[in-house]
Design a protein around this motif. Structure first.
Motif, PDB file in Angstrom:
ATOM      1  N   VAL A  63      15.208  99.552  -4.536  1.00  0.00           N
ATOM      2  CA  VAL A  63      16.061  98.869  -5.506  1.00  0.00           C
ATOM      3  C   VAL A  63      15.518  97.488  -5.835  1.00  0.00           C
ATOM      4  N   GLY A  64      15.020  96.780  -4.826  1.00  0.00           N
ATOM      5  CA  GLY A  64      14.501  95.444  -5.054  1.00  0.00           C
ATOM      6  C   GLY A  64      13.193  95.412  -5.816  1.00  0.00           C
ATOM      7  N   ALA A  65      12.399  96.487  -5.702  1.00  0.00           N
ATOM      8  CA  ALA A  65      11.083  96.503  -6.330  1.00  0.00           C
ATOM      9  C   ALA A  65      11.084  97.091  -7.733  1.00  0.00           C
ATOM     10  N   ARG A  66      12.069  97.949  -8.030  1.00  0.00           N
ATOM     11  CA  ARG A  66      12.096  98.634  -9.311  1.00  0.00           C
ATOM     12  C   ARG A  66      12.415  97.653 -10.438  1.00  0.00           C
ATOM     13  N   GLU A  67      11.628  97.670 -11.500  1.00  0.00           N
ATOM     14  CA  GLU A  67      11.854  96.810 -12.655  1.00  0.00           C
ATOM     15  C   GLU A  67      12.493  97.620 -13.777  1.00  0.00           C
ATOM     16  N   GLY A  68      13.297  96.956 -14.584  1.00  0.00           N
ATOM     17  CA  GLY A  68      13.927  97.634 -15.709  1.00  0.00           C
ATOM     18  C   GLY A  68      15.110  98.471 -15.277  1.00  0.00           C
ATOM     19  N   GLU A  69      15.500  99.407 -16.152  1.00  0.00           N
ATOM     20  CA  GLU A  69      16.660 100.244 -15.895  1.00  0.00           C
ATOM     21  C   GLU A  69      16.336 101.333 -14.880  1.00  0.00           C
ATOM     22  N   PHE A  70      17.331 101.686 -14.080  1.00  0.00           N
ATOM     23  CA  PHE A  70      17.176 102.807 -13.157  1.00  0.00           C
ATOM     24  C   PHE A  70      17.391 104.121 -13.916  1.00  0.00           C
ATOM     25  N   GLU A  71      16.643 105.144 -13.523  1.00  0.00           N
ATOM     26  CA  GLU A  71      16.821 106.461 -14.134  1.00  0.00           C
ATOM     27  C   GLU A  71      18.228 106.971 -13.837  1.00  0.00           C
ATOM     28  N   GLN A  72      18.879 107.485 -14.864  1.00  0.00           N
ATOM     29  CA  GLN A  72      20.230 107.987 -14.700  1.00  0.00           C
ATOM     30  C   GLN A  72      20.214 109.359 -14.013  1.00  0.00           C
ATOM     31  N   ASP A  73      20.778 109.415 -12.823  1.00  0.00           N
ATOM     32  CA  ASP A  73      20.992 110.681 -12.120  1.00  0.00           C
ATOM     33  C   ASP A  73      19.746 111.568 -12.115  1.00  0.00           C
ATOM     34  N   LYS A 132      20.774  96.472   3.376  1.00  0.00           N
ATOM     35  CA  LYS A 132      20.955  96.492   1.922  1.00  0.00           C
ATOM     36  C   LYS A 132      20.927  95.102   1.306  1.00  0.00           C
ATOM     37  N   ALA A 133      21.224  94.086   2.097  1.00  0.00           N
ATOM     38  CA  ALA A 133      21.261  92.714   1.581  1.00  0.00           C
ATOM     39  C   ALA A 133      19.886  92.232   1.136  1.00  0.00           C
ATOM     40  N   ALA A 134      18.831  92.967   1.473  1.00  0.00           N
ATOM     41  CA  ALA A 134      17.490  92.579   1.050  1.00  0.00           C
ATOM     42  C   ALA A 134      17.296  92.726  -0.458  1.00  0.00           C
ATOM     43  N   ALA A 135      18.129  93.516  -1.126  1.00  0.00           N
ATOM     44  CA  ALA A 135      18.059  93.697  -2.583  1.00  0.00           C
ATOM     45  C   ALA A 135      19.142  92.853  -3.240  1.00  0.00           C
ATOM     46  N   PRO A 136      18.852  92.231  -4.389  1.00  0.00           N
ATOM     47  CA  PRO A 136      19.860  91.404  -5.063  1.00  0.00           C
ATOM     48  C   PRO A 136      21.115  92.203  -5.419  1.00  0.00           C
ATOM     49  N   GLY A 137      22.273  91.533  -5.372  1.00  0.00           N
ATOM     50  CA  GLY A 137      23.549  92.199  -5.603  1.00  0.00           C
ATOM     51  C   GLY A 137      23.640  92.863  -6.957  1.00  0.00           C
ATOM     52  N   GLU A 138      23.121  92.204  -8.009  1.00  0.00           N
ATOM     53  CA  GLU A 138      23.226  92.795  -9.342  1.00  0.00           C
ATOM     54  C   GLU A 138      22.350  94.035  -9.473  1.00  0.00           C
ATOM     55  N   ARG A 139      21.235  94.088  -8.725  1.00  0.00           N
ATOM     56  CA  ARG A 139      20.382  95.275  -8.750  1.00  0.00           C
ATOM     57  C   ARG A 139      21.059  96.421  -8.001  1.00  0.00           C
ATOM     58  N   ARG A 140      21.729  96.107  -6.890  1.00  0.00           N
ATOM     59  CA  ARG A 140      22.452  97.147  -6.154  1.00  0.00           C
ATOM     60  C   ARG A 140      23.569  97.729  -7.011  1.00  0.00           C
ATOM     61  N   THR A 155      32.018  94.161   6.095  1.00  0.00           N
ATOM     62  CA  THR A 155      30.671  93.986   5.557  1.00  0.00           C
ATOM     63  C   THR A 155      30.484  94.987   4.436  1.00  0.00           C
ATOM     64  N   HIS A 156      30.086  94.496   3.270  1.00  0.00           N
ATOM     65  CA  HIS A 156      29.867  95.362   2.115  1.00  0.00           C
ATOM     66  C   HIS A 156      28.465  95.127   1.583  1.00  0.00           C
ATOM     67  N   ASP A 157      27.663  96.206   1.522  1.00  0.00           N
ATOM     68  CA  ASP A 157      26.274  96.104   1.067  1.00  0.00           C
ATOM     69  C   ASP A 157      25.534  94.990   1.780  1.00  0.00           C
ATOM     70  N   GLY A 158      25.782  94.862   3.077  1.00  0.00           N
ATOM     71  CA  GLY A 158      25.083  93.876   3.887  1.00  0.00           C
ATOM     72  C   GLY A 158      25.663  92.485   3.842  1.00  0.00           C
ATOM     73  N   ALA A 159      26.691  92.239   3.025  1.00  0.00           N
ATOM     74  CA  ALA A 159      27.297  90.912   2.907  1.00  0.00           C
ATOM     75  C   ALA A 159      28.589  90.841   3.717  1.00  0.00           C
ATOM     76  N   ARG A 160      28.738  89.808   4.511  1.00  0.00           N
ATOM     77  CA  ARG A 160      29.948  89.596   5.297  1.00  0.00           C
ATOM     78  C   ARG A 160      31.046  89.036   4.398  1.00  0.00           C
ATOM     79  N   ALA A 175      30.101  88.147  -2.894  1.00  0.00           N
ATOM     80  CA  ALA A 175      30.079  89.611  -2.846  1.00  0.00           C
ATOM     81  C   ALA A 175      31.251  90.183  -3.633  1.00  0.00           C
ATOM     82  N   LEU A 176      32.407  89.526  -3.562  1.00  0.00           N
ATOM     83  CA  LEU A 176      33.542  89.955  -4.390  1.00  0.00           C
ATOM     84  C   LEU A 176      33.199  89.829  -5.870  1.00  0.00           C
ATOM     85  N   ASP A 177      32.538  88.735  -6.239  1.00  0.00           N
ATOM     86  CA  ASP A 177      32.134  88.558  -7.635  1.00  0.00           C
ATOM     87  C   ASP A 177      31.294  89.740  -8.109  1.00  0.00           C
TER      88      ASP A 177
END
Length: 365
Positions: free
Chosen positions: A65-75, A101-109, A236-241, A265-267
């Motif tokens: 997730v952290g390395a992929r650039e652009g849009e993720f392939e849908q399903d 999971k916290a190693a990847a930015p929240g918006e990318r997750r 803890t959600h997606d690695g965030a306390r 993380a709530l944001d």
């Protein structure tokens, strides 16, 4: 191998997933769940089922997730094809790093989750069950030694599920017949509608429309919440306390939120989509084999003396046929302790006070 691992596998295959000869079963195996996977595979072989094992590492996912650039392939089609063929998906959780999971930015997750909406739906169309194999990482999160944590997990998993199912049926009947639920405690006064909803007696088996092992909750799909609620159980959600969450609802939607820890993380959660600000679940914990909080939602939300609410996706099992509930790419549970100075009402009648249900000794009406 600890004999309890084989007992865990037997409960999962026979009671929870109800696997039969010829079933096509996908095993999603975390990096720390190898021993349980071996025991489950043995049981599947004994039952005459087929299996396909996949590697379900949070660290691997975060790297992608952290390395992929652009849009993720849908399903992705290859994964769609696998799930369309599967009769059951057994997720054997057991992480070696619970914050990976916290190693990847929240918006990318969040974007990755949204790209996999159909994948999630297809998995949930199977006889899926999620369980956990005790690891040192989970023991550390729970503040326990490894041996103590293993005892805790097996006390929660190796229950008399038929007897617990009979008890939880009482709460299901009350919710099914009710129109409104009100939860009151310190910093909390929240009312929500449950009319025309069907509660699930989550007795750790697909035969009860229940998909977690351990389980031990009764849940439904509320709507039109009004008021405020305080969640005092850390998570803890997606690695965030996240700790000490406060939500305010107006016109059925979260209009304000705060957290002492992890507000960012709530944001991210509430920015996922429109449905992320609406309720998807009300759950009442009834598994008294779980006697402490461990920062693991699989256990904490089932604990007696707790109530949890989830923002995001509503489960179809709770909805009238042909009706859609709240839709979202997320389903995030938050827990409040109701063991003291609290009450849960259905249509104005107190059904739980200070953690005791009205059919239990010590209940005060």
């Amino acid at each position: 191998m600890d004999q309890r691992i084989h007992e865990h596998a037997a409960v999962l295959v026979d009671w929870s997933a109800r696997i039969e000869a010829g079933d096509d079963v996908v095993l999603r195996v975390d990096e720390g769940a190898h021993d349980l996977a071996v025991a489950v595979a043995e049981k599947l072989g004994e039952r005459g089922a087929n299996y396909l094992a996949t590697y379900a590492s949070d660290e691997v996912e975060a790297a992608f997730v952290g390395a992929r650039e652009g849009e993720f392939e849908q399903d992705p089609g290859f994964e769609v094809a696998m799930l369309e063929r599967a009769d059951a998906v057994l997720s054997l959780r057991g992480q070696t790093n619970t914050a990976a999971k916290a190693a990847a930015p929240g918006e990318r997750r969040s974007a990755y989750k949204k790209s996999r909406t159909r994948i999630k739906e297809l998995r949930m169309d199977t006889d899926w069950v999620s369980t956990l194999h005790p690891t040192r990482a989970h023991a550390q999160d729970a503040g326990m030694g490894y041996e103590e944590y293993r005892d805790f997990v097996y006390d929660a998993v190796l229950r008399d599920w038929e007897s617990l199912a009979d008890e939880m049926a009482r709460m299901k009947e009350l919710l099914d017949a009710g129109s409104e639920v009100r939860l009151v405690k310190e910093d909390t006064d929240l009312a929500m509608s449950i009319e025309n909803r069907t509660a699930v007696n989550s007795a750790a088996s697909v035969a009860y429309d229940s998909h977690n092992l351990p389980s031990g909750e009764v849940f439904t799909a509320p709507y039109d919440p009004e008021g405020e609620v305080y969640f005092d159980v850390p998570m803890t959600h997606d690695g965030a306390r996240i700790r000490d969450v406060r939500l305010a609802f107006e016109d059925g939607e979260v209009v304000d939120w705060s957290a002492e820890v992890g507000e960012h993380a709530l944001d991210d959660i509430f920015a996922t989509d429109e449905g992320a600000r609406r309720l998807g679940e009300l759950g009442i914990g009834m598994n008294r084999g779980i006697d402490r909080f461990t920062d693991n939602i699989l256990f904490d939300e089932k604990m007696g003396d707790t109530v949890h609410l989830a923002v995001g996706r509503a489960y179809g099992d709770c909805l009238p046929e042909g009706q859609q509930g709240n839709q979202s790419a997320v389903h995030v549970d938050m827990i409040t302790d109701v063991s003291e100075d609290s009450r849960l009402e259905i249509d104005g009648e107190v059904v739980q006070r200070n953690g005791r249900f009205r059919w239990e000794d010590g209940f005060e009406g």
